[in-house]
Design an enzyme around this catalytic site. Structure first.
Site, PDB file in Angstrom:
ATOM      1  N   GLY A 256      40.606  -1.609  37.411  1.00 33.44           N
ATOM      2  CA  GLY A 256      39.960  -0.690  38.335  1.00 33.44           C
ATOM      3  C   GLY A 256      40.562  -0.786  39.729  1.00 33.44           C
TER       4      GLY A 256
ATOM      5  N   ARG B  25      56.763  -5.268  52.753  1.00 31.31           N
ATOM      6  CA  ARG B  25      57.341  -5.531  54.077  1.00 31.31           C
ATOM      7  C   ARG B  25      57.681  -7.010  54.274  1.00 31.31           C
ATOM      8  NH1 ARG B  25      55.239  -1.107  58.470  1.00 31.31           N
ATOM      9  NH2 ARG B  25      55.881   0.675  57.203  1.00 31.31           N
TER      10      ARG B  25
ATOM     11  N   ARG C  69      44.444   0.490  32.304  1.00 36.13           N
ATOM     12  CA  ARG C  69      44.107  -0.635  31.437  1.00 36.13           C
ATOM     13  C   ARG C  69      44.923  -0.457  30.167  1.00 36.13           C
ATOM     14  NH1 ARG C  69      39.160   0.227  34.149  1.00 36.13           N
ATOM     15  NH2 ARG C  69      38.331  -1.702  35.071  1.00 36.13           N
TER      16      ARG C  69
ATOM     17  N   ASP D  98      39.806  -9.752  36.589  1.00 39.44           N
ATOM     18  CA  ASP D  98      39.882 -10.742  35.526  1.00 39.44           C
ATOM     19  C   ASP D  98      40.841 -10.330  34.410  1.00 39.44           C
ATOM     20  OD1 ASP D  98      38.679 -13.188  34.105  1.00 39.44           O
ATOM     21  OD2 ASP D  98      38.329 -11.595  32.651  1.00 39.44           O
TER      22      ASP D  98
ATOM     23  N   THR E 120      39.232  -6.416  43.113  1.00 40.38           N
ATOM     24  CA  THR E 120      38.148  -5.821  42.334  1.00 40.38           C
ATOM     25  C   THR E 120      36.901  -5.744  43.195  1.00 40.38           C
ATOM     26  OG1 THR E 120      36.603  -6.188  40.490  1.00 40.38           O
ATOM     27  CG2 THR E 120      37.745  -8.126  41.347  1.00 40.38           C
TER      28      THR E 120
ATOM     29  N   ASP F 199      33.950  -5.830  42.139  1.00 40.64           N
ATOM     30  CA  ASP F 199      32.841  -6.536  41.488  1.00 40.64           C
ATOM     31  C   ASP F 199      32.588  -7.934  42.047  1.00 40.64           C
ATOM     32  OD1 ASP F 199      32.609  -4.329  39.836  1.00 40.64           O
ATOM     33  OD2 ASP F 199      33.845  -5.189  38.247  1.00 40.64           O
TER      34      ASP F 199
ATOM     35  N   ASP G 162      33.637 -10.703  40.890  1.00 34.32           N
ATOM     36  CA  ASP G 162      33.209 -11.463  39.714  1.00 34.32           C
ATOM     37  C   ASP G 162      34.175 -12.585  39.312  1.00 34.32           C
ATOM     38  OD1 ASP G 162      35.256  -9.786  38.934  1.00 34.32           O
ATOM     39  OD2 ASP G 162      34.273  -9.072  37.103  1.00 34.32           O
TER      40      ASP G 162
ATOM     41  N   MET H 155      27.544  -0.622  40.797  1.00 34.32           N
ATOM     42  CA  MET H 155      28.486  -1.215  39.853  1.00 34.32           C
ATOM     43  C   MET H 155      28.443  -2.749  39.915  1.00 34.32           C
ATOM     44  SD  MET H 155      31.854   1.228  40.082  1.00 34.32           S
ATOM     45  CE  MET H 155      31.975   2.688  39.073  1.00 34.32           C
TER      46      MET H 155
ATOM     47  N   ARG I 170      29.521  -4.574  36.739  1.00 35.23           N
ATOM     48  CA  ARG I 170      29.610  -5.050  35.342  1.00 35.23           C
ATOM     49  C   ARG I 170      28.587  -6.170  35.116  1.00 35.23           C
ATOM     50  NH1 ARG I 170      35.462  -6.335  33.383  1.00 35.23           N
ATOM     51  NH2 ARG I 170      35.419  -7.763  35.161  1.00 35.23           N
TER      52      ARG I 170
ATOM     53  N   LYS J 166       2.541   0.666  52.666  1.00 43.00           N
ATOM     54  CA  LYS J 166       3.949   1.069  52.516  1.00 43.00           C
ATOM     55  C   LYS J 166       4.032   2.273  51.578  1.00 43.00           C
ATOM     56  CE  LYS J 166       8.519  -0.959  51.793  1.00 43.00           C
ATOM     57  NZ  LYS J 166       8.956  -0.646  53.162  1.00 43.00           N
TER      58      LYS J 166
ATOM     59  N   ILE K  88      31.976   6.470  43.589  1.00 36.85           N
ATOM     60  CA  ILE K  88      32.041   6.546  45.056  1.00 36.85           C
ATOM     61  C   ILE K  88      32.231   5.149  45.652  1.00 36.85           C
ATOM     62  CG2 ILE K  88      29.530   6.323  45.406  1.00 36.85           C
ATOM     63  CD1 ILE K  88      29.774   8.309  47.696  1.00 36.85           C
TER      64      ILE K  88
END
Length: 319
Positions: free
Chosen positions: A11, A25, A72, A103, A125, A127, A129, A169, A171, A213, A250
């Site tokens: 991703g 560079r 992938r 990963d 990533t 995530d 993770d 997101m 995972r 509330k 997004i």
């Protein structure tokens, strides 16, 4: 080192372009040629590699995504596909590879390392993770994107006196939900590391209503279910107006934050520096604000430690 390759895999994440720019560079500064490898590991198999110069990475530090493209590639996992990749690397006389990804991408980097190709991994990533590093490239930008969305959704939630579920997101990792929920003042944070029952969620919502509330925010990590089902389960139990928003891709896009631009730049340069110094088969990470490197075998064997202190704080501050 005379010639190195750089690829982005899995991703996309904001800050990848900053890392690519730094790799190119810093390598040219060190009198090393750079090949940009297109579409991740698929580019190795299909020999999709092109020479990169200073102008090829001009005006990309602020751009999200990756100019190299990403994919992938299941074929890379096969003996035949991996053999093609090695043949192309040898034909191109590539002396080292910098892999930017998560990963799954690091699993491929480890495979290259074991085959004798010096490799440096940059954790890219949203995530967050990967167990060995405090933060991954792109996480900070994604977190701020979610926070911006929480703020906008809170406005309409307050106007209509509703409960709003925001699915993010991550995972199997709840870091995006945890830290955005804490920073965004969510009443409930649902993450796979610390499950909470539907009845428990309803109790929190009704407790808030009892003290006046009129609206609430629930941040749901995708690894803990989906927003549509959660909405239905809440409506079965209590009489409140519930809406849901799935932020989706997004979270991956947009201009990287200053933090991710700096991190990508530092890691890209450090990756080249390590290869020049004869150090490969490692991944880069952050700890206490510093960039460090660690053996890739050790890094991939580590278990992610969950921030229970931050999770408990979300519950305390949502009272």
């Amino acid at each position: 080192m005379r010639r190195i390759g750089v690829l982005t895999s899995g991703g996309d994440a904001p800050g990848m372009n900053a890392a690519i720019r730094a790799v190119v560079r810093y390598a040219i500064y060190s009198n090393i040629e750079v090949l940009g490898i297109g579409k991740g590991y698929r580019g190795l198999i299909e020999n999709d590699m092109k020479n990169m110069d200073l102008s090829s990475v001009a005006d990309i530090i602020h751009r999200g995504g990756t100019i190299l493209g990403t994919d992938r590639c299941e074929e890379f996992k096969t003996e035949e596909g991996f053999g093609k990749a090695l043949d192309n690397l040898r034909y191109r006389e590539v002396d080292g590879i910098i892999v930017i990804g998560g990963d799954g991408s690091f699993q491929g980097a480890r495979k290259l390392s074991r085959a004798g190709i010096p490799t440096v991994g940059i954790p890219g990533t949203i995530d967050n993770d990967l167990a060995y590093t405090e933060y991954t490239l792109g996480f900070n930008t994604a977190l701020n994107t979610i926070l911006d969305s929480i703020g906008k959704i809170r406005d309409t939630s307050s106007s209509h006196e509703r409960t709003n579920i925001i699915e993010v997101m991550g995972r199997h990792c709840g870091d995006l939900a945890l830290y955005s929920g804490l920073a965004g003042g969510a009443e409930v944070v649902m993450i796979p590391e610390a499950p909470i029952s539907i009845d428990g969620i309803c109790e929190i919502i009704m407790r808030g209503k009892a003290r006046g509330k009129k609206h609430s925010i629930i941040v749901l990590a995708e690894g803990s279910g989906n927003a549509y089902d959660l909405k239905d389960e809440i409506n079965k139990r209590i009489d409140v107006s519930v809406r849901y928003t799935v932020l989706g891709y997004i979270q991956r896009g947009g201009t990287p934050t200053a933090y991710d631009r700096l991190l990508g730049s530092r890691m890209g340069a450090k990756g080249v520096e390590l290869l020049v110094d004869g150090i490969g088969n490692v991944v880069l990470g952050t700890k206490d604000g510093k960039v460090f490197h660690q053996d890739i075998e050790e890094a991939l064997c580590m278990e992610k430690q969950f921030d229970y202190e931050a999770y408990e704080l979300t519950k305390i501050l949502s009272v």
